[in-house]
Design a protein around this motif. Structure first.
Motif, PDB file in Angstrom:
ATOM      1  N   ALA A 177      -6.429   6.749  -4.270  1.00 10.44           N
ATOM      2  CA  ALA A 177      -7.267   5.590  -3.959  1.00 10.44           C
ATOM      3  C   ALA A 177      -6.886   4.396  -4.825  1.00 10.44           C
ATOM      4  O   ALA A 177      -6.495   4.548  -5.989  1.00 10.44           O
ATOM      5  N   HIS A 178      -7.015   3.211  -4.239  1.00  8.80           N
ATOM      6  CA  HIS A 178      -6.819   1.976  -5.018  1.00  8.80           C
ATOM      7  C   HIS A 178      -7.590   0.841  -4.357  1.00  8.80           C
ATOM      8  O   HIS A 178      -8.214   1.018  -3.298  1.00  8.80           O
ATOM      9  N   PHE A 179      -7.565  -0.344  -4.984  1.00  9.65           N
ATOM     10  CA  PHE A 179      -8.462  -1.428  -4.568  1.00  9.65           C
ATOM     11  C   PHE A 179      -7.771  -2.536  -3.776  1.00  9.65           C
ATOM     12  O   PHE A 179      -8.442  -3.488  -3.348  1.00  9.65           O
ATOM     13  N   LEU A 180      -6.462  -2.445  -3.564  1.00  7.17           N
ATOM     14  CA  LEU A 180      -5.749  -3.492  -2.837  1.00  7.17           C
ATOM     15  C   LEU A 180      -5.441  -3.049  -1.408  1.00  7.17           C
ATOM     16  O   LEU A 180      -5.520  -1.857  -1.089  1.00  7.17           O
ATOM     17  N   PRO A 181      -5.063  -3.981  -0.532  1.00  6.55           N
ATOM     18  CA  PRO A 181      -4.732  -3.605   0.851  1.00  6.55           C
ATOM     19  C   PRO A 181      -3.499  -2.709   0.921  1.00  6.55           C
ATOM     20  O   PRO A 181      -2.683  -2.648  -0.009  1.00  6.55           O
ATOM     21  N   ALA A 182      -3.347  -2.050   2.055  1.00  5.76           N
ATOM     22  CA  ALA A 182      -2.209  -1.152   2.260  1.00  5.76           C
ATOM     23  C   ALA A 182      -0.879  -1.898   2.207  1.00  5.76           C
ATOM     24  O   ALA A 182       0.162  -1.318   1.882  1.00  5.76           O
ATOM     25  N   VAL A 183      -0.892  -3.200   2.530  1.00 10.85           N
ATOM     26  CA  VAL A 183       0.346  -3.990   2.526  1.00 10.85           C
ATOM     27  C   VAL A 183       0.675  -4.535   1.140  1.00 10.85           C
ATOM     28  O   VAL A 183       1.680  -5.233   0.968  1.00 10.85           O
ATOM     29  N   SER A 184      -0.134  -4.216   0.139  1.00  9.03           N
ATOM     30  CA  SER A 184       0.086  -4.743  -1.202  1.00  9.03           C
ATOM     31  C   SER A 184       1.359  -4.186  -1.819  1.00  9.03           C
ATOM     32  O   SER A 184       1.867  -3.122  -1.428  1.00  9.03           O
ATOM     33  N   ASN A 185       1.870  -4.903  -2.790  1.00  4.32           N
ATOM     34  CA  ASN A 185       3.058  -4.459  -3.509  1.00  4.32           C
ATOM     35  C   ASN A 185       2.846  -3.091  -4.148  1.00  4.32           C
ATOM     36  O   ASN A 185       3.739  -2.244  -4.144  1.00  4.32           O
ATOM     37  N   ALA A 186       1.650  -2.867  -4.689  1.00  5.37           N
ATOM     38  CA  ALA A 186       1.371  -1.601  -5.367  1.00  5.37           C
ATOM     39  C   ALA A 186       1.602  -0.413  -4.447  1.00  5.37           C
ATOM     40  O   ALA A 186       2.282   0.555  -4.819  1.00  5.37           O
TER      41      ALA A 186
END
Length: 345
Positions: free
Chosen positions: A30-39
């Motif tokens: 899980a994470h807090f940025l969109p799926a298209v994010s660099n992360a």
């Protein structure tokens, strides 16, 4: 009869071991940025692909971006600790007070504006000084966001005078303190709220890394960007973490734990950091192409900002000493590690 019982038990044990050896484990990430994010796009998904390949697809990921498991970014460390998620990527500083020693990483003008080098320094600092903050977790990576720059919608901010009256988004307690010491009004909010808040005039700008500028479409509403000269310590650095539920890790078969171990630590931390550097270079080009103003802060103004930041560091160090976390030692140790890695002050 006794021999038959023993043979039966051995057979059952062998079956259980074989079953364990072929078990497919799906890790909730899980994470807090969109799926298209660099992360996710550049590091988390490739990491998941790599551990799947090395485990013959016995380790798999189900990724939940944009807080799809519920809660807020500040709650991600609790979610992974409780087993709501198996792995989370988040900023420890969002969970105020949870990782007190780790705040040293976000002290003003400590680390370079370089994600890969900053991540190397952070991992060395973790190994020397931060392990007590993470006893409840299996730490897969700790990394830098490449440092924070000033991104503003209304006017350039390149001197102490320019900070006066400016409402700027602050990501953590340390950046709030820094902005306050510089004369600005810090405003705390999650990353997802920055763009709308800036467009509505709730904030004038943000102290944030280049990497999130295109990801959050800040390039569409910011016109002024300023940062210190290349090579000088940056305003502040967001510490970012890739944390695994400790019990989930320990319950894995030995060979799957080995896959996780081979793909974590310093190498994963610097992989994250290098990805942030590439994205920062791209973000700079994006805003240049849109005609934005990019300002390098001159030495005189920079030194005045450093003096204001030093007061924040001294206050934090004293508080840490009083709370029993050796704040002065932490700040000095981080600075020494940074110097040993080529950071000049």
């Amino acid at each position: 009869m006794k021999c038959l019982k023993i043979l039966s038990l051995l057979a059952l044990s062998a079956v259980a071991s074989a079953s364990l050896a072929t078990e497919t484990v799906t890790l909730k990430v899980a994470h807090f940025l969109p799926a298209v994010s660099n992360a996710q796009r550049s590091v988390i998904q490739p990491w998941c692909d790599k551990i799947a390949q090395e485990s013959d697809n016995r380790l798999r990921c189900q990724i939940y971006p944009s807080m799809q498991l519920g809660g807020t970014p500040a709650q991600l460390p609790d979610q992974v600790r409780r087993g709501v998620a198996d792995i989370v990527w988040t900023a420890p500083g969002y969970a105020t007070g949870r990782f007190p020693r780790s705040e040293a990483v976000e002290l003003p003008f400590m680390l370079p504006a370089n994600g890969e080098l900053g991540s190397k320094i952070i991992w060395e600092f973790y190994e020397q000084a931060l392990k007590d903050d993470y006893t409840d977790y299996k730490v897969l990576a700790l990394h830098s966001d490449g440092g924070m720059q000033l991104h503003n919608s209304k006017r350039d901010i390149a001197s102490l005078a320019d900070f006066q009256g400016a409402k700027l988004r602050a990501s953590t307690r340390m950046t709030s303190r820094l902005l306050d010491s510089l004369g600005a009004t810090p405003v705390s909010m999650p990353p997802a709220q920055m763009t709308e808040s800036m467009s509505k005039g709730v904030i004038d700008g943000a102290l944030v890394g280049w990497e999130v500028v295109p990801a959050l479409k800040l390039d569409e509403i910011t016109r002024f960007h300023s940062e210190p000269m290349n090579g000088q310590p940056i305003f502040s650095t967001t510490l970012l973490s890739f944390l695994m539920n400790k019990q989930r890790y320990e319950q894995l078969p030995d060979d799957l734990r080995a896959v996780i171990d081979r793909n974590s630590g310093l190498s994963l931390s610097t992989t994250f950091g290098a990805s942030w550097d590439r994205e920062a270079a791209r973000a700079r080009q994006v805003v240049r192409d849109k005609g934005a103003t990019l300002t390098t802060i001159d030495d005189t103004d920079y030194l005045q900002m450093r003096e204001a930041g030093q007061r924040v560091t001294e206050a934090w160090s004293s508080e840490g000493d009083e709370k029993g976390i050796n704040g002065t030692w932490l700040a000095n140790t981080l600075r020494d590690i940074a110097k040993a890695n080529g950071q000049s002050y």
